[in-house]
Design an enzyme around this catalytic site. Structure first.
Site, PDB file in Angstrom:
ATOM      1  CG  HIS A  68      -2.005  -1.184   1.298  1.00 23.17           C
ATOM      2  ND1 HIS A  68      -2.222  -1.807   2.351  1.00 23.17           N
ATOM      3  CD2 HIS A  68      -2.546  -1.681   0.171  1.00 23.17           C
ATOM      4  CE1 HIS A  68      -3.008  -2.734   1.980  1.00 23.17           C
ATOM      5  NE2 HIS A  68      -3.309  -2.529   0.609  1.00 23.17           N
TER       6      HIS A  68
ATOM      7  CD  GLU B 184      -0.663   0.717   4.616  1.00 20.68           C
ATOM      8  OE1 GLU B 184      -1.984   0.644   4.512  1.00 20.68           O
ATOM      9  OE2 GLU B 184      -0.040  -0.418   4.416  1.00 20.68           O
TER      10      GLU B 184
ATOM     11  CG  HIS C 174       0.237  -3.770   5.515  1.00 18.39           C
ATOM     12  ND1 HIS C 174      -0.753  -3.230   4.571  1.00 18.39           N
ATOM     13  CD2 HIS C 174       0.620  -5.075   5.094  1.00 18.39           C
ATOM     14  CE1 HIS C 174      -0.661  -4.413   3.762  1.00 18.39           C
ATOM     15  NE2 HIS C 174       0.158  -5.455   3.899  1.00 18.39           N
TER      16      HIS C 174
ATOM     17  CD  GLU D  61      -1.809  -3.247   9.551  1.00 16.86           C
ATOM     18  OE1 GLU D  61      -1.542  -2.074   9.284  1.00 16.86           O
ATOM     19  OE2 GLU D  61      -2.718  -3.927   8.845  1.00 16.86           O
TER      20      GLU D  61
HETATM   21 ZN   LIG Z   1      -1.900  -1.710   4.420  1.00 25.12          ZN
END
Ligand SMILES: [Zn+2]
Length: 1070
Positions: free
Chosen positions: A784, A787, A881, A966
């Protein structure tokens, strides 16, 4: 339809109701008993007595009954179904007629009104009351304005507010003309209540207006009646008094709701950048925004919003995969078996012939790369604990090429040529002759030449001659800058950066470099605590937005930047720019002198995913607070409401030796605005609301060039030049490093794949055997593009892995690392937030990736298949992420049992056996990595995540330890960083993460892997001994695993930092 002159609405009379429901009383449920004393007032309503009651009432009403009802109605809280019961007993009409009869008797009337209010809390009862004329009655009581019988007026207003919750009542009230009446009445109370004694009455009137404006007709009438002006003007007197907050809050809610809805000020919400996909794949036609799409649909302004934060935030249990067979299945290969053979080429470590190593190692040095920053990869300090004393014997190693101070002039650098060649190869491969050997220039530097001379040539400061136009030529400027800037930025080289950036293929065909990416960023010496939210900041911003409508005198409304109209320029305002790598700003509108609305560009080939922004701003004035509003945010909430700030980089600051991305912005607020997308733009669904991120900035210098971004930028060229530096500065005798191209992206940029491990100890068979048989760890990041935090974490991982830190050395001997540091280079290059050039979220393509449309996913999955096919399935798989809604750092993993338990399914543990080893790594990280929180981890398998890397690697590849990591964009409310280190602000909420903390997380992740290895895999005594030695624990090494109770006894070890204690302690917790 109007009833005003027609004798009122059709009435439901007592006799008709009774004849319809004859005999129905006996079936009515008795009211709930609420304690012995409370029960008595309601007793008359219990079954069996109803006929008597009606008789009593029909004979003129009973004081006692009324009193009893009034008491019951006043009881706090009244029984939820009171109104319904009253209606079932057909008593609503009775109460209404009682009220009518008592219009002159204010005490009785007040009691009736209390009962009415409670009855109206049931919408059906309220609707029936409305039909029977309750509102007319109440309006008679409250108008005209009078301070006599205030208690009765208040009761009437509250009853009216309750009635207006019913949409049909609201509609009727508007038709009768009550909305205007209420507004007038509100004004009267506002003007006359100078000492604020009747706040409850004023608020009650506002709540009536709030309910009426829930319907479209109500909002339209409110606007026609100058409701916006009336409420906006009156609320100004209330802002300074905190006691009036209930009024201000309600007014703000009404104003927001009634602000006329508009489309975004764009010709189309579709991205300014489009890309024609290979093959027959067609992109959707652009969606034109038409004015008449607005205000036509949607009766009610629903405050409910879709949570479109797809970053694995979904917690609804019904999303859990509960099909045991599906959870346990192992899908078949998504491609022919033969196709896997090609990945042998990207596993050179498995066939490396170390016999000719001299040749190889010389090859490593032949490129003769310059070492601009000349930075030797030191032991990653972040992993070292200050109490850990290393013995000399471990840290001493042979001379490293990185230690030599290489200073090769730029011109001799050959890598640039190599990179160009690679680009040309890629072009010819695609049979697309694009001669893109463009030269990038730096965005012009600050105008003020005097200042520049002062920086670089102090002696001629006094005799400055301004060149025509006041600007120096960029090339001279850059040369001088670089002369001044001699390698003090760790792991960064402006020359490498330029060389890499020139090879990048972008849709807008970038001509400029953003200064921060070129010059580099150094983390500031202190982390910044989360921003304390100022009281009333959001309502102040909302009222300021409403002021545009009410007092348009100072509104300029001039577009000063537009990606679709590049020639646009305007005097006396800020100058914006975003056409550089990772840049994202589509449009800037000067609203007032020092206020700008900004619009982000949608992801390429898409009409949504706005979150990431990165742009340049210049021509600012000194000491002026500028307000910026980013008006097309999509997520329903943001960490910007919970202490997060954006980041800024000042060129003047950088040139004065402070090249930092800093957390900036104050009065930050994130709220729903009045812009809506048309249904087509929202993917055929309901039209979607947009949100505003509002913030203020006072720039540090006049006429500076500043860059603002959602988060610390990390471009594709930054990554590529970082890899160049790592490769060059590693110790080739110790670190096995291969950088290959996994594939080309759709946009024609190479997607690098790294292999990192330790060189074999010697060429002896045993050592070579050990080298070839090391388990794999598979890491990747930045699928992504918005990010960027994931890239900073990856940077920390990479720097640690190739460092001379003895722990890294040991870790390399334990594993072979396969790393894809940027899975979506095109998205990063073009400033996307979520998708690739195909407009797809690549982390939803893992089940059946297309080799044409999703090449990086297709080939990463292919490599994983290949490793599995040769019996070398990775031990750990982790996809890095960033998370925009949560704080701290945490992992998502996969567990069948936890998923079934969470979903409330019966789990036959005899049938389903599961290794709980997936919990070990997060437990270790909870101990060794400051921002990491085990409690935030989740191991549930959601249906909506079935096509993510984590689930596919777990299910198809059978990787037990398959994770998404994350990292917050914001900061920590847990652990070491819960408390700010800054001395100036000792009692703050917690630290916002900086790049240093993110990088540290990356290196601690590596440490966690080593501990995992020591715990979970059979280790040789040698490895154990080395691990112990690193921590100066020689005495304790003997019989290590038997001594589990000694955790914490080792001198100098805090619980969190003791990785050794971690090894010993975790077993007992399992
Ligand atoms: Zn992500």
């Amino acid at each position: 339809m109007r009833w005003r002159n027609g004798g009122g609405p059709p009435r439901v009379t007592r006799s008709t109701v009774r004849s319809r429901h004859r005999g129905g009383f006996a079936t009515a449920k008795p009211p709930r008993q609420r304690g012995a004393q409370r029960a008595s007032p309601l007793t008359p309503l219990s079954p069996g007595t109803d006929r008597r009651i009606h008789y009593l009432i029909s004979k003129g009403g009973s004081e006692a009954l009324l009193q009893a009802l009034a008491n019951a109605a006043r009881a706090e809280p009244p029984a939820a179904d009171f109104g319904l019961k009253v209606q079932r007993l057909e008593a609503t009409d009775v109460i209404l007629s009682l009220a009518r009869k008592n219009l002159g008797h204010h005490l009785n009337l007040t009691h009736c009104l209390w009962v009415l209010r409670v009855c109206a809390s049931s919408v059906t009862a309220g609707t029936a009351l409305g039909i029977n004329g309750a509102m007319e009655l109440l309006f008679k009581v409250i108008t005209p304005y009078s301070k006599r019988h205030v208690r009765t007026v208040r009761a009437a207003i509250e009853a009216l507010a309750a009635l207006l919750k019913s949409k049909s009542n609201s509609r009727r009230a508007v038709n009768i003309g009550y909305l205007r009446g209420l507004l007038r009445l509100y004004q009267d109370w506002h003007h006359n209540d100078v000492s604020n004694n009747y706040v409850h009455i004023r608020r009650g009137l506002l709540i009536c207006l709030k309910h009426i404006t829930n319907i479209q007709l109500g909002r339209e009438t409110f606007l026609d009646s100058c409701g916006m002006e009336i409420l906006f003007t009156s609320v100004q007197d209330c802002l300074s008094c905190k006691n009036l907050d209930p009024i201000v809050t309600t007014v703000t809610q009404i104003l927001r709701k009634c602000y006329p809805k508009e489309p975004l000020p764009l010709p189309t919400v579709r991205s300014s950048y489009s890309f024609s996909l290979p093959g027959n794949v067609r992109t959707e036609p652009p969606c034109m925004l038409l004015e008449d799409d607005y205000e036509s649909d949607g009766e009610e302004e629903v405050e409910k919003d879709l949570d479109n934060d797809d970053d694995e935030t979904k917690e609804e249990d019904d999303d859990l995969e509960t099909d045991v067979n599906k959870l346990r299945s192992r899908p078949v290969l998504d491609r022919p078996e033969e196709a896997l053979k090609q990945y042998e080429a990207v596993c050179p470590e498995l066939s490396h012939n170390f016999q000719s190593e001299e040749e190889k190692s010389s090859e490593d040095n032949t490129e003769n790369l310059p070492s601009t920053p000349s930075y030797f990869i030191q032991s990653a300090t972040s992993v070292k604990h200050q109490n850990i004393q290393r013995t000399q014997s471990v840290t001493v190693m042979g001379p490293d090429p990185g230690e030599e101070d290489l200073k090769v002039p730029l011109q001799s650098w050959t890598k640039k040529e190599k990179c160009r060649q690679a680009v040309q190869d890629a072009d010819s491969l695609e049979e697309e002759d694009v001669a893109r050997s463009h030269v990038l220039t730096l965005c012009p530097l600050p105008k003020e030449i005097a200042w520049y001379k002062k920086m670089f040539n102090t002696e001629c400061e006094a005799s400055i001659n301004r060149s025509p136009g006041g600007r120096l030529k960029t090339s001279d400027m850059v040369r001088n800058l670089l002369k001044k800037h001699q390698g003090n930025m760790p792991f960064h080289s402006p020359c490498f950066y330029i060389a890499r950036a020139e090879c990048v293929k972008s849709i807008p065909d970038y001509k400029f470099l953003a200064f921060p990416d070129f010059w580099g960023h150094q983390p500031p010496p202190y982390g910044k605590p989360m921003l304390e939210r100022k009281y009333g900041v959001q309502r102040d911003k909302v009222l300021d937005d409403v002021r545009r409508l009410i007092q348009p005198g100072d509104v300029i409304g001039r577009t000063v930047f537009d990606l679709d109209e590049p020639s646009l320029g305007a005097p006396d305002c800020l100058t914006f720019f975003s056409k550089f790598e990772s840049g994202n700003l589509r449009k800037a509108i000067q609203v007032r002198e020092f206020e700008y609305d900004l619009i982000m560009n949608a992801d390429v080939n898409s009409n949504q995913h706005h979150q990431w922004f990165y742009f340049e701003v210049r021509d600012m004035k000194l000491a002026v607070p500028y307000r910026f509003n980013i008006i097309n945010c999509e997520k329903f909430n943001s960490q910007f409401n919970y202490g997060m700030q954006l980041v800024m980089y000042s060129v003047k600051e950088a040139l004065q030796g402070r090249p930092h991305w800093l957390r900036v912005g104050y009065d930050i607020s994130y709220y729903k605005n009045h812009y809506r997308s048309c249904a087509a733009a929202a993917g055929g669904m309901r039209r979607k609301s947009y949100y505003t991120l509002a913030f203020s900035i006072t720039f540090p210098h006049e006429d500076d060039v500043c860059y603002l971004a959602y988060h610390y930028p990390y471009t594709y060229s930054t990554m590529m030049s970082h890899l160049d530096i790592l490769e060059q500065n590693r110790n080739p005798k110790k670190v096995y490093w291969r950088q290959q191209t996994l594939c080309q992206t759709l946009g024609g940029n190479p997607c690098p794949l790294l292999t990192i491990t330790a060189m074999p100890e010697s060429k002896k068979r045993d050592d070579l055997e050990q080298f070839y048989n090391r388990p794999y760890v598979f890491l990747m990041a930045r699928v992504h593009p918005g990010e960027s935090n994931a890239s900073w974490v990856m940077k920390g991982t990479l720097e640690f892995l190739v460092s001379s830190d003895p722990i890294a050395d040991l870790l390399r001997k334990c594993f072979i690392f396969k790393i894809v540091p940027m899975l979506n280079p095109d998205g990063v290059v073009n400033g996307n937030h979520r998708c690739s050039l195909s407009g797809h979220d690549l982390n939803r393509q893992w089940l059946t990736p297309s080799s044409q449309l999703h090449p990086t996913i297709y080939h990463t999955k292919g490599l994983l298949y290949y490793l599995r096919s040769i019996g070398r399935t990775p031990l750990v798989f982790c996809d890095y992420h960033g998370h925009s809604q949560k704080k701290n750092v945490f992992l998502y993993g996969c567990s069948i049992k936890e998923t079934l338990w969470q979903a409330g399914c019966m789990v036959d543990t005899a049938v389903i056996t599961e290794d709980v080893g997936y919990r070990t790594l997060p437990k270790i990280l909870d101990k060794v990595a400051p921002p990491f929180v085990m409690n935030s981890c989740s191991f549930l398998v959601e249906k909506s995540r079935e096509s993510t890397a984590r689930v596919v690697a777990w299910q198809e590849m059978g990787i037990l330890r398959s994770y998404t990591m994350e990292s917050t964009y914001c900061g920590c409310n847990h652990g070491l960083y819960k408390v700010s280190k800054s001395l100036a602000l000792p009692r703050t909420k917690g630290l916002q993460l900086g790049t240093q903390e993110l990088e540290e997380m990356g290196s601690k992740f590596c440490l966690g892997l080593l501990i995992l290895h020591l715990k979970s895999l059979p280790c040789s005594k040698k490895v154990m001994a080395q691990a112990a030695l690193l921590l100066d624990l020689e005495e304790e090494i003997t019989d290590l695993r038997a001594h589990r109770s000694v955790i914490g006894v080792f001198r100098g070890f805090s619980c969190r930092s003791s990785w050794w204690g971690c090894i010993l302690g975790l077993d007992s917790q399992k």
